[in-house]
Design an enzyme around this catalytic site. Structure first.
Site, mmCIF file in Angstrom:
data_model
loop_
_atom_site.group_PDB
_atom_site.id
_atom_site.type_symbol
_atom_site.label_atom_id
_atom_site.label_comp_id
_atom_site.label_asym_id
_atom_site.label_seq_id
_atom_site.Cartn_x
_atom_site.Cartn_y
_atom_site.Cartn_z
ATOM 1 N N ALA A 107 -8.074 -7.689 6.778
ATOM 2 C CA ALA A 107 -7.929 -6.396 7.457
ATOM 3 C C ALA A 107 -7.293 -6.417 8.849
ATOM 4 C CB ALA A 107 -9.293 -5.721 7.542
ATOM 5 N N SER A 111 -4.330 -1.882 11.121
ATOM 6 C CA SER A 111 -3.369 -0.781 10.973
ATOM 7 C C SER A 111 -3.518 -0.137 9.601
ATOM 8 C CB SER A 111 -1.935 -1.290 11.122
ATOM 9 O OG SER A 111 -1.735 -1.748 12.429
ATOM 10 N N CYS A 225 4.581 -9.536 4.375
ATOM 11 C CA CYS A 225 5.777 -9.180 5.136
ATOM 12 C C CYS A 225 6.738 -10.370 5.109
ATOM 13 C CB CYS A 225 5.433 -8.742 6.548
ATOM 14 S SG CYS A 225 4.483 -9.935 7.496
#
Lengths: 298, 159
Positions: A107, A111, A225
């Site tokens: 977490a 965001s 990402c």
């Protein structure tokens, strides 16, 4: 940067992809509807002379033209949260509903946790799990600043998170973060195949457990990402190969261009359903880079 | 990480919501209904609030939002809780003008005239709650947490 060359055959318009790595990202923020209505917030920004435009694909996303958006009063009071544009995608794909029980397995800094909380209108329960002690403070601080009242924080190793049934689970996995190069150069210099393979072991463990924790009919969203297929498609494939209880759901967000997940890597053929996953490249939407897959448990 | 050790450290005891509502009603005149729909827990000297949902049996680091500290007397509301519940206050609240609000947001103390009772107050600016202040003898001491203070005086404008 030469490390990126391994993606020459999978990234469309590769030269543009290379070129944009040196351009810094624009500032972006999410409107926190737990504390303020969208129109009221936009009015406040206009009143302060802050220049902004809303995302074409998400009405709560803003591109901000402010020197230090973190110092805006609106940020201090929790009306907005500074968040990279494409990082707002995974919660939207997860699509949590008010009243559900949702797990955010990795977490911090929160965001996506807080975005999930606001999508659930502060109802139901979000378990925000973060094993690292020194990453708890920012997670907690963001939840409090943004007025989240449906979030509880735990500190388990995500691979061994206790067996509790969840409606939805987000695995925003630790990754090599190649898609963050535009936020601060240097990420790519640390990338290596070995690093990706080491992370893959952890990522598979996390995703496997996430699927175990999901109720039948529930959804798991896996995101990173990074561009490395070893940390993306190969992780999803490894988990899908071990079960016949799960399938991929196609990801498509109107107004945001995604590329399909790849189905071949280094001469190895992958499951064709991996096309349903989404790759977001920086030169296509002028954002950071992201990979997102949505798995439905049968 | 050792969930075993955190299990010993983290003891959240359920708390009667009427006790919490009474405290806030008595200090700030907030209607007790404002606290319906939440569950309350106490851990050491802190009180926590979370939306009313079924909590699975887990070892928790936090449960919802820390809303008050009972370490000292009187009890102290957190700024984040006041930003949620403070708007319903009917007493011990203060509206600041721009120059005063700026000083408050910087975390500093200042002289103000107010008919508030001495103690913790809800600080408003243009109808919105900024956070918690400590008022006594004509002086308002900002309780805004350090990481949420406005840093450079003059660099950002209040609107």
């Amino acid at each position: 940067m030469d490390f990126l060359d391994r993606y020459r055959d999978i990234v469309p318009d590769y030269e543009a992809f290379r070129a944009i790595q040196c351009q810094p990202l624009h500032s972006s923020a999410r409107i926190n509807t737990l504390k303020i209505k969208r129109d009221q917030l936009l009015e406040k920004l206009r009143g302060q002379g802050v220049l902004f435009e809303t995302f074409a694909w998400y009405p709560l996303g803003l591109r901000l033209d402010a020197g230090s958006p973190g110092k805006l009063l609106e940020n201090l009071l929790g009306y907005i949260h500074i968040q990279e544009e494409v990082s707002m995608v995974p919660p939207l794909v997860l699509d949590p509903r008010p009243g559900e029980t949702v797990l955010d397995l990795c977490a911090s800094p929160g965001s996506k946790t807080t975005q999930i909380s606001q999508m659930m209108e502060n109802r139901g329960l979000v378990i925000a799990n973060e094993p690292s002690l020194n990453r708890l403070a920012p997670l907690r601080s963001n939840c409090e600043r943004l007025g989240c009242l449906n979030v509880a924080i735990t500190r388990y190793d995500g691979r061994n998170f206790p067996r509790i049934p969840f409606d939805r689970v987000l695995v925003d996995a630790p990754c090599s973060s190649e898609g963050r190069e535009r936020r601060g150069p240097g990420v790519l210099a640390r990338s290596s195949c070995k690093r990706s393979m080491d992370l893959q072991v952890l990522q598979i463990g996390l995703l496997k457990n996430a699927l175990r924790l999901t109720k039948p009919g529930g959804a798991v969203v896996y995101s990173t990402c990074t561009y490395a297929p070893e940390e993306n498609e190969l992780v999803v494939q490894a988990v899908l190969e071990e079960t016949d209880e799960a399938r991929l759901e196609r990801i498509s967000i109107p107004g945001l261009k995604e590329c399909p997940g790849i189905t071949e890597w280094n001469g190895r053929e992958l499951k064709s359903e991996l096309q349903s996953a989404a790759r977001y490249y920086p030169h296509i939407n002028d954002t950071g880079g992201f990979f997102v897959a949505k798995i439905i448990k049968n | 990480m050792s969930p075993k050790s955190s299990r010993i450290r983290n003891v959240f005891e359920p708390l009667d919501s009427s006790w919490v509502a009474d405290q806030w009603h008595s200090r700030f005149g907030i209607s007790k209904e404002a606290f319906s729909g939440y569950k309350f827990f106490q851990k050491a000297k802190s009180i926590w609030a979370i939306s009313d949902a079924c909590l699975p049996r887990l070892s928790y680091e936090t449960i919802g939002m820390r809303i008050m500290s009972c370490k000292g007397r009187p009890w102290k509301p957190t700024t984040c809780a006041l930003q949620i519940f403070g708007r319903y206050a009917t007493k011990n609240l203060m509206h600041l003008e721009t120059a005063f609000a700026r000083i408050f947001l910087e975390g500093a103390s200042q002289a103000v005239e107010s008919d508030c009772e001495p103690g913790y107050v809800v600080v408003f600016y243009r109808g919105e709650v900024l956070g918690c202040g400590l008022y006594s003898h004509g002086k308002l001491v900002s309780q805004i947490p350090k990481e949420r203070r406005m840093a450079d005086r003059g660099s950002e404008d209040l609107s």
